[in-house]
Design a protein around this motif. Structure first.
Motif, PDB file in Angstrom:
ATOM      1  N   VAL A 113       0.391  -0.949   0.443  1.00 39.86           N
ATOM      2  CA  VAL A 113      -0.329  -0.045   0.185  1.00 39.86           C
ATOM      3  C   VAL A 113       1.359   1.364   0.143  1.00 39.86           C
ATOM      4  CG1 VAL A 113      -1.523   0.884   1.109  1.00 39.86           C
ATOM      5  CG2 VAL A 113      -2.223  -0.782   1.151  1.00 39.86           C
ATOM      6  N   LEU A 114       2.051   1.231   0.882  1.00 38.46           N
ATOM      7  CA  LEU A 114       2.927   2.299   0.299  1.00 38.46           C
ATOM      8  C   LEU A 114       3.694   2.573  -0.371  1.00 38.46           C
ATOM      9  CD1 LEU A 114       3.909   2.226   4.429  1.00 38.46           C
ATOM     10  CD2 LEU A 114       2.803   3.475   3.742  1.00 38.46           C
ATOM     11  N   ALA A 115       3.922   1.445  -1.103  1.00 32.73           N
ATOM     12  CA  ALA A 115       4.033   1.201  -2.770  1.00 32.73           C
ATOM     13  C   ALA A 115       3.447   1.905  -3.829  1.00 32.73           C
ATOM     14  CB  ALA A 115       5.148   0.108  -3.043  1.00 32.73           C
ATOM     15  N   GLY A 119       1.965   9.069  -6.322  1.00 36.48           N
ATOM     16  CA  GLY A 119       2.329  10.739  -5.878  1.00 36.48           C
ATOM     17  C   GLY A 119       3.632  10.822  -6.720  1.00 36.48           C
ATOM     18  N   LEU A 120       4.504   9.890  -6.755  1.00 34.78           N
ATOM     19  CA  LEU A 120       5.637  10.871  -7.988  1.00 34.78           C
ATOM     20  C   LEU A 120       5.051  11.229  -9.363  1.00 34.78           C
ATOM     21  CD1 LEU A 120       9.031  10.702  -8.457  1.00 34.78           C
ATOM     22  CD2 LEU A 120       8.490   8.238  -8.346  1.00 34.78           C
ATOM     23  N   TRP A 121       3.780   9.997  -9.445  1.00 33.32           N
ATOM     24  CA  TRP A 121       3.908   9.740 -10.648  1.00 33.32           C
ATOM     25  C   TRP A 121       3.009  11.379 -11.141  1.00 33.32           C
ATOM     26  CZ3 TRP A 121       6.852   7.302 -11.869  1.00 33.32           C
ATOM     27  CH2 TRP A 121       7.714   6.780 -13.347  1.00 33.32           C
ATOM     28  N   ILE A 165      -2.725  13.962 -14.844  1.00 34.28           N
ATOM     29  CA  ILE A 165      -2.393  14.693 -13.393  1.00 34.28           C
ATOM     30  C   ILE A 165      -3.885  14.355 -12.350  1.00 34.28           C
ATOM     31  CG2 ILE A 165      -2.007  16.432 -12.065  1.00 34.28           C
ATOM     32  CD1 ILE A 165      -1.035  17.706 -14.154  1.00 34.28           C
ATOM     33  N   PHE A 166      -4.803  14.621 -12.508  1.00 29.78           N
ATOM     34  CA  PHE A 166      -5.489  14.420 -12.167  1.00 29.78           C
ATOM     35  C   PHE A 166      -6.700  12.477 -11.845  1.00 29.78           C
ATOM     36  CE2 PHE A 166      -6.554  18.804 -13.934  1.00 29.78           C
ATOM     37  CZ  PHE A 166      -6.355  19.121 -12.220  1.00 29.78           C
ATOM     38  N   SER A 167      -5.729  11.959 -13.013  1.00 29.71           N
ATOM     39  CA  SER A 167      -6.252  10.338 -12.643  1.00 29.71           C
ATOM     40  C   SER A 167      -5.251   9.525 -11.800  1.00 29.71           C
ATOM     41  CB  SER A 167      -5.939   9.867 -14.282  1.00 29.71           C
ATOM     42  OG  SER A 167      -7.028  10.122 -15.003  1.00 29.71           O
ATOM     43  N   TRP A 168      -3.438   9.948 -11.221  1.00 28.55           N
ATOM     44  CA  TRP A 168      -3.589   9.483 -10.639  1.00 28.55           C
ATOM     45  C   TRP A 168      -2.768  10.786  -9.137  1.00 28.55           C
ATOM     46  CZ3 TRP A 168       0.317   5.613 -10.969  1.00 28.55           C
ATOM     47  CH2 TRP A 168       0.437   5.308 -12.257  1.00 28.55           C
ATOM     48  N   GLY A 169      -3.574  11.447  -9.687  1.00 28.95           N
ATOM     49  CA  GLY A 169      -4.094  12.139  -7.833  1.00 28.95           C
ATOM     50  C   GLY A 169      -5.551  11.232  -8.024  1.00 28.95           C
TER      51      GLY A 169
END
Length: 124
Positions: free
Chosen positions: A62-64, A70-72, A113-117
């Protein structure tokens, strides 16, 4: 990938459509391919997640997912800004075909941006 590069009629050498900046094309292609591969990996992790009995392993997965999302999200934001900047400096006479593809790449990097957010929010 195919419409990101073009050549001029007098010169057969391919160049990046984004202001002749090869890094712009490489960055967009690179983060797109890596994001796709990571989505496949995290999808497989989500499928097998209920079968993982060790809580420590679950926590790290889950942390990964949280860290990668977050990075992407940040990398897609950088990609959107970079591609938009390079596209604004591109001369109109250098683009014979592929302008719609370049605009689509910019648009989809913005939506990514929004998808990964959203994935970041779900992982949290």
């Amino acid at each position: 990938v195919g419409d990101g590069y073009m050549s001029q009629p007098e010169n057969p050498q391919l160049f990046c459509i984004f202001n002749h900046n090869e890094d712009a094309c490489r960055y967009g292609i690179g983060i797109g391919i890596l994001a796709f591969l990571a989505c496949i990996v995290f999808f497989m992790v989500d499928v097998y997640f209920p079968q993982i009995s060790n809580t420590t392993d679950r926590k790290y997965l889950v942390l990964a997912d949280l860290g990668f999302s977050g990075l992407w999200t940040f990398l897609w934001f950088i990609g959107f800004c970079f591609l938009t900047n390079q596209w604004s400096w591109t001369r109109a006479e250098d683009v014979y075909i592929g302008a719609d593809s370049a605009r689509a790449a910019i648009t989809f990097s913005f939506f990514s941006i929004f998808s990964w957010g959203l994935l970041l929010t779900f992982a949290y």
